[in-house]
Design an enzyme around this catalytic site. Sequence first.
Site, PDB file in Angstrom:
ATOM      1  N   ASN A 140       0.864  -1.193   0.000  1.00  0.00           N
ATOM      2  CA  ASN A 140       0.000   0.000   0.000  1.00  0.00           C
ATOM      3  C   ASN A 140       0.893   1.233   0.000  1.00  0.00           C
ATOM      4  O   ASN A 140       1.500   1.561   1.012  1.00  0.00           O
ATOM      5  CB  ASN A 140      -0.891  -0.038   1.251  1.00  0.00           C
ATOM      6  N   LYS A 180       0.072   4.233  -0.180  1.00  0.00           N
ATOM      7  CA  LYS A 180      -0.581   5.390   0.461  1.00  0.00           C
ATOM      8  C   LYS A 180      -0.414   6.631  -0.436  1.00  0.00           C
ATOM      9  O   LYS A 180      -0.418   6.516  -1.646  1.00  0.00           O
ATOM     10  CB  LYS A 180      -0.057   5.589   1.878  1.00  0.00           C
ATOM     11  N   HIS A 191      -9.597   1.059   5.234  1.00  0.00           N
ATOM     12  CA  HIS A 191      -8.295   1.230   5.889  1.00  0.00           C
ATOM     13  C   HIS A 191      -8.471   2.161   7.090  1.00  0.00           C
ATOM     14  O   HIS A 191      -9.249   3.119   7.029  1.00  0.00           O
ATOM     15  CB  HIS A 191      -7.278   1.807   4.893  1.00  0.00           C
ATOM     16  N   GLU A 241      -6.835   4.529   8.183  1.00  0.00           N
ATOM     17  CA  GLU A 241      -6.623   5.958   7.910  1.00  0.00           C
ATOM     18  C   GLU A 241      -7.876   6.573   7.301  1.00  0.00           C
ATOM     19  O   GLU A 241      -8.206   7.731   7.578  1.00  0.00           O
ATOM     20  CB  GLU A 241      -5.388   6.132   7.004  1.00  0.00           C
ATOM     21  N   GLU A 277      -4.928  -4.892  10.890  1.00  0.00           N
ATOM     22  CA  GLU A 277      -3.925  -3.839  11.041  1.00  0.00           C
ATOM     23  C   GLU A 277      -4.199  -3.081  12.338  1.00  0.00           C
ATOM     24  O   GLU A 277      -5.020  -2.150  12.349  1.00  0.00           O
ATOM     25  CB  GLU A 277      -3.994  -2.849   9.874  1.00  0.00           C
ATOM     26  N   GLY A 321       2.965   2.337  10.860  1.00  0.00           N
ATOM     27  CA  GLY A 321       3.926   3.418  10.674  1.00  0.00           C
ATOM     28  C   GLY A 321       4.672   3.800  11.938  1.00  0.00           C
ATOM     29  O   GLY A 321       5.328   4.838  11.981  1.00  0.00           O
ATOM     30  N   SER A 380       3.948  -2.048  10.375  1.00  0.00           N
ATOM     31  CA  SER A 380       5.405  -2.098  10.547  1.00  0.00           C
ATOM     32  C   SER A 380       6.007  -3.453  10.163  1.00  0.00           C
ATOM     33  O   SER A 380       6.937  -3.934  10.817  1.00  0.00           O
ATOM     34  CB  SER A 380       5.793  -1.705  11.976  1.00  0.00           C
TER      35      SER A 380
HETATM   36  P1  13P Z   1       3.310   0.403   7.703  1.00  0.00           P
HETATM   37  O1  13P Z   1       3.805  -0.876   7.091  1.00  0.00           O
HETATM   38  O2  13P Z   1       4.027   1.623   7.193  1.00  0.00           O
HETATM   39  O3  13P Z   1       3.232   0.323   9.190  1.00  0.00           O
HETATM   40  O4  13P Z   1       1.786   0.604   7.177  1.00  0.00           O
HETATM   41  C1  13P Z   1       0.874  -0.415   7.329  1.00  0.00           C
HETATM   42  C2  13P Z   1      -0.358  -0.066   6.581  1.00  0.00           C
HETATM   43  O5  13P Z   1      -1.136   0.766   6.995  1.00  0.00           O
HETATM   44  C3  13P Z   1      -0.599  -0.758   5.310  1.00  0.00           C
HETATM   45  O6  13P Z   1      -1.882  -0.544   4.853  1.00  0.00           O
END
Ligand code: 13P
Length: 258
Positions: free
Chosen positions: A9, A11, A99, A101, A171, A177, A213
């Site tokens: 992803n 983002k 997601h 976010e 997640e 992150g 992560s």
């Molecule tokens: P990270 O791997 O940067 O922690 O992000 C995970 C994520 O949100 C993937 O959709």
Amino acid sequence: MNRPLVIGNWKMNLDYVEAVHLTQQIGVIVKNKPLEHVDLVVVPPFVDIRSVTSVVESERIAVDVGAQHASVHDAGAHTGEISVSMLQRLNVKWILVGHSERRAMYAMTDEVVAQTLRAVVRQGVHAVLCVGEELDVRRDDGHLDFVTAQLHAALEGLDEKWRPLVTIAYEPVWAIGTGLTATTEQVRDMTEHIRAVAASLSLGEARVLYGGSVNADNAASLISEGRVDGFLVGGASLKADSFLAIGQAAHDCYAGKR
Ligand code: 13P
């Protein structure tokens, strides 16, 4: 173990030139060292998708292309939105749904998540349903109930014919992150829980991924001890070598080399 699925992803990172470059780098590596036991998916920003699919198709790279979100609507007066059918025309095979976010920053409620998931699978596109708790929920030991509620809200009553198109990604918000990867025990407990809830909703075959992560060093143990079927990778998917090292770890676990 289900055949592993590793999704990158991206983002809101990489413009279309950078996206083409990364796709070409991925292509070079997978051609030299094919990962025949893994399904690989890259999920660029909307504006990069056309360029990325062109590279994937012209250079015959063994990855699918996905999208990070889609509208619940198919067309009409929805300024700023993109429909599933528009994405499908670009050969998008996978769409992330709910997601954290989007849930947290763009007011995506459980109800909208459920509608979006249906909009995706009805077009024959794979939906990657994202679930996961915030840190305070985990501290209060409410994570299993929280994820159960998210799964029920999204999947209850889903028509039988669409069920094979659903993948579930756990997640935990606190692991995204932050470098704070969930432990393999935490991942295994949640993965088993999600499989049980999915089975109770007649989705026992769905692949269960972990995201938060993930990197080349923790991927193998998350699969073998955490018992996940693959990953939804953020930061580490922005470089071809780290993304494919995760793919390689999944490949080797599936092939029994670890
Ligand atoms: P990270 O791997 O940067 O922690 O992000 C995970 C994520 O949100 C993937 O959709």
